[in-house]
Design a protein around this motif. Structure first.
Motif, PDB file in Angstrom:
ATOM      1  N   GLU A 131       0.834  -1.214   0.000  1.00 34.62           N
ATOM      2  CA  GLU A 131       0.000   0.000   0.000  1.00 34.62           C
ATOM      3  C   GLU A 131       0.864   1.258   0.000  1.00 34.62           C
ATOM      4  OE1 GLU A 131      -4.035  -1.554   2.336  1.00 34.62           O
ATOM      5  OE2 GLU A 131      -2.308  -0.814   3.487  1.00 34.62           O
ATOM      6  N   LEU A 132       1.992   1.210   0.693  1.00 35.35           N
ATOM      7  CA  LEU A 132       2.897   2.360   0.702  1.00 35.35           C
ATOM      8  C   LEU A 132       3.497   2.586  -0.682  1.00 35.35           C
ATOM      9  CD1 LEU A 132       4.804   1.778   4.075  1.00 35.35           C
ATOM     10  CD2 LEU A 132       3.105   3.534   3.600  1.00 35.35           C
ATOM     11  N   VAL A 133       3.951   1.516  -1.309  1.00 36.78           N
ATOM     12  CA  VAL A 133       4.516   1.624  -2.650  1.00 36.78           C
ATOM     13  C   VAL A 133       3.459   2.131  -3.627  1.00 36.78           C
ATOM     14  CG1 VAL A 133       5.489   0.337  -4.590  1.00 36.78           C
ATOM     15  CG2 VAL A 133       6.296  -0.116  -2.263  1.00 36.78           C
ATOM     16  N   ASP A 134       2.241   1.635  -3.500  1.00 36.06           N
ATOM     17  CA  ASP A 134       1.157   2.071  -4.384  1.00 36.06           C
ATOM     18  C   ASP A 134       0.855   3.564  -4.205  1.00 36.06           C
ATOM     19  OD1 ASP A 134       0.888  -0.445  -5.455  1.00 36.06           O
ATOM     20  OD2 ASP A 134      -0.800  -1.034  -4.178  1.00 36.06           O
ATOM     21  N   GLU A 135       0.948   4.044  -2.973  1.00 41.82           N
ATOM     22  CA  GLU A 135       0.715   5.471  -2.707  1.00 41.82           C
ATOM     23  C   GLU A 135       1.753   6.326  -3.424  1.00 41.82           C
ATOM     24  OE1 GLU A 135      -1.895   7.877  -1.608  1.00 41.82           O
ATOM     25  OE2 GLU A 135      -1.932   6.396   0.018  1.00 41.82           O
ATOM     26  N   VAL A 136       3.005   5.880  -3.376  1.00 43.77           N
ATOM     27  CA  VAL A 136       4.073   6.619  -4.049  1.00 43.77           C
ATOM     28  C   VAL A 136       3.888   6.540  -5.562  1.00 43.77           C
ATOM     29  CG1 VAL A 136       6.573   6.747  -4.415  1.00 43.77           C
ATOM     30  CG2 VAL A 136       5.675   6.313  -2.126  1.00 43.77           C
ATOM     31  N   LYS A 137       3.484   5.383  -6.065  1.00 42.37           N
ATOM     32  CA  LYS A 137       3.191   5.262  -7.498  1.00 42.37           C
ATOM     33  C   LYS A 137       2.080   6.216  -7.905  1.00 42.37           C
ATOM     34  CE  LYS A 137       4.204   0.319  -8.232  1.00 42.37           C
ATOM     35  NZ  LYS A 137       3.527  -0.975  -8.521  1.00 42.37           N
ATOM     36  N   ASP A 138       1.009   6.245  -7.110  1.00 44.60           N
ATOM     37  CA  ASP A 138      -0.147   7.097  -7.432  1.00 44.60           C
ATOM     38  C   ASP A 138       0.216   8.575  -7.448  1.00 44.60           C
ATOM     39  OD1 ASP A 138      -1.715   4.834  -7.606  1.00 44.60           O
ATOM     40  OD2 ASP A 138      -2.582   5.043  -5.601  1.00 44.60           O
ATOM     41  N   SER A 139       1.212   8.958  -6.666  1.00 44.48           N
ATOM     42  CA  SER A 139       1.597  10.369  -6.574  1.00 44.48           C
ATOM     43  C   SER A 139       2.258  10.866  -7.858  1.00 44.48           C
ATOM     44  CB  SER A 139       2.560  10.583  -5.407  1.00 44.48           C
ATOM     45  OG  SER A 139       3.842  10.039  -5.698  1.00 44.48           O
ATOM     46  N   GLY A 140       2.819   9.946  -8.634  1.00 41.64           N
ATOM     47  CA  GLY A 140       3.545  10.335  -9.840  1.00 41.64           C
ATOM     48  C   GLY A 140       4.951  10.824  -9.566  1.00 41.64           C
ATOM     49  N   LEU A 141       5.441  10.644  -8.340  1.00 44.05           N
ATOM     50  CA  LEU A 141       6.785  11.112  -7.985  1.00 44.05           C
ATOM     51  C   LEU A 141       7.841  10.414  -8.839  1.00 44.05           C
ATOM     52  CD1 LEU A 141       8.672  12.710  -6.044  1.00 44.05           C
ATOM     53  CD2 LEU A 141       8.652  10.689  -4.547  1.00 44.05           C
ATOM     54  N   ARG A 142       8.722  11.216  -9.421  1.00 40.23           N
ATOM     55  CA  ARG A 142       9.852  10.713 -10.203  1.00 40.23           C
ATOM     56  C   ARG A 142      11.148  11.207  -9.559  1.00 40.23           C
ATOM     57  NH1 ARG A 142       8.116  12.366 -16.292  1.00 40.23           N
ATOM     58  NH2 ARG A 142      10.070  11.305 -16.846  1.00 40.23           N
ATOM     59  N   GLY A 143      12.218  10.502  -9.827  1.00 37.73           N
ATOM     60  CA  GLY A 143      13.494  10.847  -9.211  1.00 37.73           C
ATOM     61  C   GLY A 143      13.892  12.289  -9.469  1.00 37.73           C
ATOM     62  N   ARG A 144      14.200  13.012  -8.423  1.00 37.56           N
ATOM     63  CA  ARG A 144      14.560  14.415  -8.549  1.00 37.56           C
ATOM     64  C   ARG A 144      16.057  14.620  -8.716  1.00 37.56           C
ATOM     65  NH1 ARG A 144       9.827  14.671  -9.587  1.00 37.56           N
ATOM     66  NH2 ARG A 144       8.255  15.813  -8.398  1.00 37.56           N
ATOM     67  N   GLY A 145      16.812  13.521  -8.828  1.00 39.36           N
ATOM     68  CA  GLY A 145      18.251  13.646  -8.996  1.00 39.36           C
ATOM     69  C   GLY A 145      18.674  13.942 -10.411  1.00 39.36           C
ATOM     70  N   GLY A 146      17.748  13.792 -11.369  1.00 42.43           N
ATOM     71  CA  GLY A 146      18.087  14.083 -12.758  1.00 42.43           C
ATOM     72  C   GLY A 146      17.556  13.063 -13.738  1.00 42.43           C
ATOM     73  N   ALA A 147      17.577  11.768 -13.350  1.00 41.73           N
ATOM     74  CA  ALA A 147      17.140  10.714 -14.268  1.00 41.73           C
ATOM     75  C   ALA A 147      15.624  10.670 -14.417  1.00 41.73           C
ATOM     76  CB  ALA A 147      17.663   9.361 -13.798  1.00 41.73           C
ATOM     77  N   ALA A 148      14.904  11.147 -13.413  1.00 44.40           N
ATOM     78  CA  ALA A 148      13.432  11.238 -13.448  1.00 44.40           C
ATOM     79  C   ALA A 148      12.764   9.873 -13.582  1.00 44.40           C
ATOM     80  CB  ALA A 148      12.971  12.174 -14.568  1.00 44.40           C
ATOM     81  N   PHE A 149      13.391   8.830 -13.052  1.00 43.77           N
ATOM     82  CA  PHE A 149      12.774   7.504 -13.085  1.00 43.77           C
ATOM     83  C   PHE A 149      11.677   7.444 -12.028  1.00 43.77           C
ATOM     84  CE2 PHE A 149      12.432   2.967 -12.131  1.00 43.77           C
ATOM     85  CZ  PHE A 149      12.391   2.422 -13.411  1.00 43.77           C
ATOM     86  N   PRO A 150      10.513   6.840 -12.338  1.00 48.54           N
ATOM     87  CA  PRO A 150       9.410   6.774 -11.365  1.00 48.54           C
ATOM     88  C   PRO A 150       9.848   6.123 -10.051  1.00 48.54           C
ATOM     89  CG  PRO A 150       8.630   6.149 -13.542  1.00 48.54           C
ATOM     90  CD  PRO A 150      10.128   6.261 -13.648  1.00 48.54           C
ATOM     91  N   THR A 151       9.714   6.849  -8.969  1.00 52.50           N
ATOM     92  CA  THR A 151      10.179   6.369  -7.662  1.00 52.50           C
ATOM     93  C   THR A 151       9.447   5.109  -7.235  1.00 52.50           C
ATOM     94  OG1 THR A 151      10.699   8.648  -7.047  1.00 52.50           O
ATOM     95  CG2 THR A 151      10.520   7.051  -5.261  1.00 52.50           C
ATOM     96  N   GLY A 152       8.136   5.074  -7.422  1.00 56.10           N
ATOM     97  CA  GLY A 152       7.351   3.917  -7.003  1.00 56.10           C
ATOM     98  C   GLY A 152       7.746   2.635  -7.720  1.00 56.10           C
ATOM     99  N   ILE A 153       8.128   2.741  -8.983  1.00 60.05           N
ATOM    100  CA  ILE A 153       8.555   1.561  -9.747  1.00 60.05           C
ATOM    101  C   ILE A 153       9.853   1.005  -9.174  1.00 60.05           C
ATOM    102  CG2 ILE A 153       9.246   0.702 -12.013  1.00 60.05           C
ATOM    103  CD1 ILE A 153       6.282   1.390 -11.782  1.00 60.05           C
ATOM    104  N   LYS A 154      10.771   1.900  -8.835  1.00 59.99           N
ATOM    105  CA  LYS A 154      12.045   1.471  -8.238  1.00 59.99           C
ATOM    106  C   LYS A 154      11.780   0.768  -6.911  1.00 59.99           C
ATOM    107  CE  LYS A 154      15.671   4.145  -8.637  1.00 59.99           C
ATOM    108  NZ  LYS A 154      16.687   5.215  -8.459  1.00 59.99           N
ATOM    109  N   TRP A 155      10.895   1.340  -6.094  1.00 62.46           N
ATOM    110  CA  TRP A 155      10.570   0.726  -4.808  1.00 62.46           C
ATOM    111  C   TRP A 155       9.896  -0.633  -4.995  1.00 62.46           C
ATOM    112  CZ3 TRP A 155       8.581   4.755  -0.683  1.00 62.46           C
ATOM    113  CH2 TRP A 155       9.534   5.761  -0.530  1.00 62.46           C
ATOM    114  N   GLN A 156       9.029  -0.709  -6.010  1.00 61.17           N
ATOM    115  CA  GLN A 156       8.331  -1.972  -6.266  1.00 61.17           C
ATOM    116  C   GLN A 156       9.323  -3.081  -6.598  1.00 61.17           C
ATOM    117  OE1 GLN A 156       4.542  -2.479  -6.436  1.00 61.17           O
ATOM    118  NE2 GLN A 156       5.604  -4.380  -5.889  1.00 61.17           N
TER     119      GLN A 156
END
Length: 542
Positions: free
Chosen positions: A160-185
């Motif tokens: 549920e936590l990972v899904d919440e981050v996925k739903d937010s649309g948050l992407r890596g802010r370091g430059g690569a912009a990879f979806p954070t929730g996908i990495k966590w999943q």
């Protein structure tokens, strides 16, 4: 921005309840470089000599308005009143006028901080507490909404936590912009074993300081974000890999972590639950390449910072060969807001696939340098004019580099581009970590292109040939292009060779160090070709 004596925004300190009388002076590195420690020392001296003021000095983070630092703020029933830029010799008059005579307006008074147009128009989510709280005070953090996200996280499953981050649309802010929730999943899906959370705080791009500002101004939001990440993927150990050039952030982080542990938010059975999470700060190796995630992991393991070949991904085989989440400071620090307010609330900000907000850093030849947090979608030109207020030199802007030393140089015709990952990619540029460096019309763009190759030559880890050798050849070829001793055909051959070299580096390098160095070089060649004509200093004497 200055107010007239008739403005009622200045309230005497004597009208403020004793318990809330506070004077704020920033301990941020930039503020300190501009003299905030001297201002704070003078405030302390006055408060010690005038106990009737019954006020307390608080060393807070910076509000991000660096051209106004040192900024001094005084709490009032209406809010905090700002003065700046303040020198130590101004402090006595400011405090005494503010305390005893509300009719007197000090020339450095800016009015209520929260009402300043530059600050009020922002959308501060991740940086909501920066410049407001005492950075290492857990109670102050909690009183301003801290650890609400963690409390909510305890009531959810890891998925549920990972899904919440996925739903937010948050992407890596370091430059690569990879979806954070996908990495966590990916890390969550790995079998139960030792897993790690690693924060990449090796902020090294030119014109960037958002990570440092947050770690110095609100380190506990990063701590909270890392704990939530640990709950999300089943990790009980975290590391902050901190740039060695950030001694102030190092000191503040260690104090904040110690206080969080004392308060029960770190260690075994955090907050009385069955969950454990331990956190340490490790200093970086002083190399730009260690900002690349696999090189960082090598360094964190005590090895030389060399880039690893992928696959396997760090999410599967990362630190010490174990599944590892590697995220930037701002990525992790954005998570508490998402868990406090919900993924939908965060996703409501932004445009397209770029959701939420981005801390944008204005640097270089800019009149009003500092940090602005806004939703994705504002144009580069709006930022430069509305927030940056043009060049500090008062000359015309000529070029803007976005995304660090490997970002493209953008000419004026591209400044209407919206700050959005896909919009920038469509013009051959990168948004990166949100750093913006401005150049006026005196800049030599051939020299800037040469610097990109030179930077790569110095900072390359040396593992792959396109980057290691290509950067050296790049410097030599640019020197040939601007050499007045060559005829036009020789010059054109050198230009063609430079393009071929850029192709080899972009498509043959093992990581973005060599792969992105062509971005600034190609953009300078394309949009500023006259700068690559033979330079007078290189021409034969007649």
């Amino acid at each position: 921005m200055k107010h007239s004596p008739s403005d009622d925004s200045t309230v005497p300190l004597s009208a403020t309840p004793l318990a809330s009388r506070k004077i704020f002076v920033s301990l941020d590195t930039t503020a300190r470089s501009r003299g905030s420690d001297k201002v704070a020392k003078q405030v302390e001296s006055i408060l010690n000599s005038q106990p009737e003021l019954a006020a307390t000095l608080v060393r807070n983070g910076s509000r991000g308005m660096f051209w106004l630092e040192p900024l001094l703020e005084i709490s009032t029933p209406k809010g905090r009143v700002a003065y700046g830029p303040v020198k130590a010799e101004d402090v006595n008059d400011i405090i005494n006028m503010h305390c005893f005579d509300e009719a007197i307006e000090h020339p450095l008074c800016l009015g209520l901080t929260e009402e300043l147009p530059w600050f009020k128009s922002q959308q501060r989510l991740t940086f909501a507490r920066v410049g407001i709280i005492d950075p290492i005070d857990v109670d102050d953090y909690v009183s301003h909404g801290g650890f609400v996200g963690l409390t909510n996280a305890f009531a959810k499953t890891a998925q549920e936590l990972v899904d919440e981050v996925k739903d937010s649309g948050l992407r890596g802010r370091g430059g690569a912009a990879f979806p954070t929730g996908i990495k966590w999943q990916t890390v969550l899906n790995e079998p139960e074993q030792q897993k790690y959370i690693v924060c990449n705080a090796d902020e090294g791009d030119s014109g960037t300081f958002a990570d440092r500002m947050l770690m110095e101004g609100d380190p506990l939001v990063l701590v909270e974000g890392m704990i939530i990440a640990g709950l999300s993927v089943g990790a009980d150990q975290g590391y902050i890999y901190l740039r060695s050039e950030y001694p102030q952030a190092h000191d503040i982080l260690n104090k904040a972590i110690s206080n969080a542990k004392t308060a029960g938010y770190l260690g075994d059975n955090i907050c009385g639950t069955e969950h454990n999470f331990h956190l340490e700060v490790r200093l970086g190796a002083g190399a730009y390449i260690c900002g690349e995630e696999t090189s960082l992991l090598e360094s964190l393991e005590g090895k030389r910072g060399l880039v690893r070949a992928k696959p396997p991904l760090p999410a599967i085989e990362g630190l010490f060969g174990q599944p590892t989440v590697v995220n930037n400071v701002i990525s992790l620090a954005s998570v508490p807001y998402i868990l406090s307010h919900g993924g939908d609330s965060y996703r409501d900000f932004g445009m397209g696939r770029s959701r939420g907000t981005l801390p944008i850093q204005l640097a270089g030849n800019i009149a009003q340098g500092g940090l602005v947090e806004l939703a994705f979608g504002i144009s580069l030109n709006e930022l430069l004019q509305q927030y940056g207020n043009g060049c500090k030199s008062k000359r015309a802007m000529r070029s803007v580099q976005v995304g660090g030393p490997l970002g493209a140089y953008l000419p004026a015709e591209q400044w209407d581009t919206a700050l959005d990952y896909e919009e920038f990619a469509s013009i051959g540029a990168v948004l990166g970590h949100g750093g913006i460096v401005v150049f006026d019309d005196t800049v030599d763009m051939a020299a800037q292109a040469r610097f990109a190759m030179e930077f790569c030559e110095v900072e390359s880890c040396g593992k792959c040939t396109p980057c290691r050798i290509g950067a050296v050849r790049g410097v030599e070829v640019i020197d040939k292009i601007i050499d007045g001793n060559n005829d036009e055909q020789q010059r054109q051959d050198s230009v063609d060779l430079l393009h071929d070299l850029c192709d080899t580096m972009e498509f043959g390098s093992l990581c973005a160090m060599g792969g992105m160095t062509p971005f600034p070089v190609r953009s300078a060649l394309k949009f500023f070709p006259d700068d690559f004509l033979p330079h007078p200093s290189t021409q034969k004497a007649q």
